[in-house]
Design an enzyme around this catalytic site. Structure first.
Site, mmCIF file in Angstrom:
data_model
loop_
_atom_site.group_PDB
_atom_site.id
_atom_site.type_symbol
_atom_site.label_atom_id
_atom_site.label_comp_id
_atom_site.label_asym_id
_atom_site.label_seq_id
_atom_site.Cartn_x
_atom_site.Cartn_y
_atom_site.Cartn_z
ATOM 1 N N GLU A 1 -107.057 -17.975 6.457
ATOM 2 C CA GLU A 1 -105.710 -17.229 5.608
ATOM 3 C C GLU A 1 -105.677 -18.432 4.394
ATOM 4 O O GLU A 1 -105.706 -19.536 4.878
ATOM 5 C CB GLU A 1 -104.538 -17.457 6.726
ATOM 6 C CG GLU A 1 -104.837 -16.502 7.735
ATOM 7 C CD GLU A 1 -103.766 -16.679 8.704
ATOM 8 O OE1 GLU A 1 -103.809 -17.060 9.722
ATOM 9 O OE2 GLU A 1 -102.430 -16.508 8.220
ATOM 10 N N ARG B 1 -111.164 -24.167 20.548
ATOM 11 C CA ARG B 1 -110.902 -24.712 19.213
ATOM 12 C C ARG B 1 -111.264 -26.220 19.503
ATOM 13 O O ARG B 1 -111.483 -26.856 20.509
ATOM 14 C CB ARG B 1 -109.471 -24.962 19.010
ATOM 15 C CG ARG B 1 -108.462 -23.806 18.855
ATOM 16 C CD ARG B 1 -107.150 -23.858 18.907
ATOM 17 N NE ARG B 1 -106.746 -24.236 17.747
ATOM 18 C CZ ARG B 1 -106.320 -23.329 16.485
ATOM 19 N NH1 ARG B 1 -106.496 -22.081 16.541
ATOM 20 N NH2 ARG B 1 -106.098 -23.893 15.557
ATOM 21 N N LYS C 1 -102.428 -26.487 10.696
ATOM 22 C CA LYS C 1 -102.100 -26.066 9.100
ATOM 23 C C LYS C 1 -100.519 -26.445 8.904
ATOM 24 O O LYS C 1 -99.977 -27.056 8.006
ATOM 25 C CB LYS C 1 -102.368 -24.866 8.504
ATOM 26 C CG LYS C 1 -103.901 -24.844 8.015
ATOM 27 C CD LYS C 1 -103.756 -23.552 7.193
ATOM 28 C CE LYS C 1 -104.387 -22.644 7.964
ATOM 29 N NZ LYS C 1 -104.900 -21.236 7.592
HETATM 30 P P1 ATP Z 1 -103.980 -23.209 12.028
HETATM 31 O O1 ATP Z 1 -103.538 -23.195 13.601
HETATM 32 O O2 ATP Z 1 -104.187 -24.717 11.677
HETATM 33 O O3 ATP Z 1 -102.836 -22.867 11.330
HETATM 34 P P2 ATP Z 1 -105.288 -21.191 11.666
HETATM 35 O O4 ATP Z 1 -106.329 -20.628 12.979
HETATM 36 O O5 ATP Z 1 -104.468 -20.222 11.724
HETATM 37 O O6 ATP Z 1 -105.120 -22.824 12.007
HETATM 38 P P3 ATP Z 1 -107.105 -19.607 9.793
HETATM 39 O O7 ATP Z 1 -107.186 -19.897 8.391
HETATM 40 O O8 ATP Z 1 -106.796 -18.634 10.526
HETATM 41 O O9 ATP Z 1 -106.193 -20.913 10.397
HETATM 42 O O10 ATP Z 1 -108.253 -20.133 10.617
HETATM 43 C C1 ATP Z 1 -109.541 -19.462 10.068
HETATM 44 C C2 ATP Z 1 -110.674 -19.680 11.432
HETATM 45 O O11 ATP Z 1 -110.906 -20.950 11.762
HETATM 46 C C3 ATP Z 1 -110.171 -18.742 12.544
HETATM 47 O O12 ATP Z 1 -111.289 -17.950 12.913
HETATM 48 C C4 ATP Z 1 -109.801 -19.928 13.466
HETATM 49 O O13 ATP Z 1 -110.022 -19.181 14.785
HETATM 50 C C5 ATP Z 1 -110.718 -21.044 13.117
HETATM 51 N N1 ATP Z 1 -109.937 -22.244 13.428
HETATM 52 C C6 ATP Z 1 -108.862 -22.839 13.130
HETATM 53 N N2 ATP Z 1 -108.871 -23.782 13.906
HETATM 54 C C7 ATP Z 1 -109.961 -24.201 14.540
HETATM 55 C C8 ATP Z 1 -109.926 -25.434 15.299
HETATM 56 N N3 ATP Z 1 -109.285 -26.391 15.563
HETATM 57 N N4 ATP Z 1 -111.255 -25.140 15.770
HETATM 58 C C9 ATP Z 1 -112.036 -24.192 15.800
HETATM 59 N N5 ATP Z 1 -112.008 -23.100 14.984
HETATM 60 C C10 ATP Z 1 -110.783 -23.143 14.316
HETATM 61 MG MG MG Z 2 -105.140 -17.973 11.995
#
Ligand code: ATP
Ligand code: MG
Length: 558
Positions: free
Chosen positions: A36, A262, A272
């Site tokens: 995102e 994760r 984020k």
């Molecule tokens: P945050 O929880 O930090 O806001 P998010 O998951 O909402 O992060 P996205 O931009 O949606 O952020 O993430 C893109 C991809 O990265 C998604 O498929 C998500 O599952 C993966 N991702 C995000 N954080 C992690 C992590 N700590 N370990 C592994 N994969 C991750």
């Molecule tokens: Mg997300």
């Protein structure tokens, strides 16, 4: 192209892919990394990037970069640009497969209309709070909204008017009609579309409604013919909804979702929302502050991308949640940098040394090996002169027997240069040591005594006449706490000493032209890179990582 060599990573996802290729379910792999664009990428995202791009490359196929841009209020073109730069820096290339969920808005809208026609979606009027209340709990079923049984025609009309902008934000929403009593709360008539009257970075003012992530995501995967939709464990409970949507829509493909755990790291935060707060409240200088766990921060800190890929690779992919020690990442950096980083000399806390029997006008250049672990890195010339600087900590006025560095009457080796003996200590009125007087052994050029006498200590130095001055920033963990609190007090764990500034450091002159992105070892001190804050007359260096893990020792000391 299935490669079963033992060097290839093995995990449950790759096993699944191998099996899908073997049974002929698929003959290639399509994956995607779906960020995102509402923040910068962090090292947690690197795990998803390495996995998605990794399987596409290993098994033949492609991985796309898809921006999940369904929440215009929080998204920005600047994030899109930064994400692309970071993915490329990490070493991956999506080629022509760059997508945006916003490219599918028209198709997604049509599919929402399709669900309405099938009696599988309805426009609701409950406010978000009421909706939460109606939803029920883990132990109690939800209640049906009074609008749930609205007729198809009325739903179509209301949904069209939602699109046209006839209603205010939150006044109405489109919901799937599934099962308010489902044991899985995600199946209790989830919202598919909400009204957000905000301009979108890519579609401008064209839309007043935006699809929810849960509606857009699986359908975008289907439109891109993703074969293996890889995501983190928190989406496991959403999979039944994704499957329900695919079952009820004329989708062109049926992606299967697999969830993995994760990445969590000690002494930092990987959310984020929290990273944004650190930036906005100025706890750090920006997204690219070298203390940040963002990819842009790690890049500015001098971490080679291969070290990050290697770190992620060693962790593997599993379904069990855990937290990885920051020292594990740091050790991976050290391993790579020890092999690849050129060596240089720098004095962070300079103490002047005058070599009394050294000629004033000698034009002496010594050969210094660039990297003892890489012969091809060659050597360089380092100018020597009568006045040099050494590290203040490499001198003791009254040293213990085992201190193999400088002290009155003690002999030490100057790296790549000569053996010198301390003959006099000069102090200021307050009694502080401000200068050392030494003599050198002219026969010891290169660092060895002609008579074979043993000199244990070797210290680094810079020539006073030739050195360039710099500010050096020594970084430490952003949080002293291993796991910053999960409540509002999480900022309490911030490390007040996460950056130590050293002014007036003196560096070997070649460091003035160190290219951006190159990390070197300051001998005996650690790994460092030039920071973009620096200018020709005011160099700035960042410590990427120390030579050894001092944190573990200090922790043991308490
Ligand atoms: P945050 O929880 O930090 O806001 P998010 O998951 O909402 O992060 P996205 O931009 O949606 O952020 O993430 C893109 C991809 O990265 C998604 O498929 C998500 O599952 C993966 N991702 C995000 N954080 C992690 C992590 N700590 N370990 C592994 N994969 C991750
Ligand atoms: Mg997300």
């Amino acid at each position: 192209m299935t490669d079963d060599s033992p060097d290839q990573p093995h995990d449950f996802i790759r096993e699944q892919i191998r099996s899908d290729l073997a049974t002929g379910l698929h003959d290639h792999v399509v994956s995607r990394f779906p960020p995102e664009p509402n923040g910068y990428l962090h090292i947690g995202h690197a795990k998803s990037i390495c996995l998605n791009f990794g399987v596409a490359a290993e098994f033949g196929g492609h991985c796309s970069l898809r921006f999940d841009d369904t929440n215009p209020a929080k998204e920005d073109q600047a994030y899109i640009d930064a994400i692309m730069e970071d993915v490329r820096w990490l070493g991956f290339d999506w080629g022509e497969h760059l997508h945006y969920t916003s490219d599918y808005f028209e198709q997604l809208y049509d599919w929402a209309v399709h669900l309405i026609r099938e009696g599988l979606a309805y426009v609701d009027e409950l406010s978000p709070e009421e909706m939460r209340e109606y939803r029920g709990t883990l132990t109690e079923p939800g209640r049906e909204s009074p609008s749930r049984n609205r007729g198809v025609e009325e739903n179509l009309d209301l949904f069209a008017r939602m699109r046209a902008g006839d209603f205010a934000d939150g006044e109405k929403a489109l919901r799937a009609k599934i099962d308010m009593a489902s044991g899985n709360i995600n199946m209790r008539d989830p919202v598919l579309y909400r009204i957000v009257r905000a301009p979108h970075p890519r579609t401008g003012d064209a839309w007043h409604i935006y699809p929810m992530y849960d509606f857009a995501h699986g359908q975008s995967d289907a439109l891109e013919h993703v074969t293996h939709s890889l995501c983190t464990l928190e989406f496991e409970d959403h999979r039944p909804l994704y499957d329900w949507l695919i079952d009820n829509l004329p989708a062109p493909a049926r992606p299967r979702q697999y969830e993995f755990s994760r990445l969590n790291l000690t002494h930092t935060v990987l959310s984020k929302r929290r990273l944004i707060q650190l930036v906005e409240e100025r706890h750090v200088s920006g997204w690219d502050d070298p203390r940040m766990p963002t990819l842009t921060g790690l890049r500015r800190r001098g971490v080679p991308p291969v070290a990050i890929r290697d770190f992620i690779g060693r962790l593997g992919v599993t379904k069990s949640d855990g937290i990885v020690e920051m020292s594990y990442l740091e050790n991976t950096m050290r391993e790579h940098l020890n092999q690849t980083a050129q060596r240089r000399m720098a004095v962070l806390d300079p103490l002047k040394v005058v070599i009394e029997n050294y000629p004033d006008d000698a034009d002496d250049e010594l050969d210094a090996v660039n990297n003892p672990n890489d012969e091809s890195a060659g050597s360089r010339k380092v100018a020597f002169s009568r006045e040099i600087y050494v590290e203040r900590a490499d001198f003791m006025e009254d040293p213990p027997r085992k201190f193999f560095r400088l002290g009155p009457g003690r002999e030490v080796r100057l790296r790549y240069a000569y053996l010198v003996t301390c003959t006099d200590v000069i102090k200021d009125d307050a009694g502080n040591v401000i200068e050392l007087r030494c003599t050198y052994d002219p026969e010891s050029r290169g660092g060895n005594a002609p008579d074979g006498r043993k000199v244990k200590g070797t210290i680094h130095w810079v020539s006073a006449e030739h050195a360039v001055s710099a500010e050096v920033r020594l970084y430490d963990h952003l949080f002293t706490e291993e796991e910053p609190g999960s409540g509002d007090d999480w900022l309490d764990g911030l490390n007040p000493n996460s950056m130590e500034l050293r002014q007036g450091c003196l560096l070997e002159p070649s460091l003035a032209d160190l290219p951006a992105g190159e990390t070197v070892q300051f001998e005996r001190l650690g790994y460092f890179c030039a920071d973009p804050d620096g200018a020709a007359d005011n160099l700035v260096f960042n410590r990427t990582v120390s030579l050894r893990d001092t944190w573990a020792k200090e922790k043991a000391k308490g």
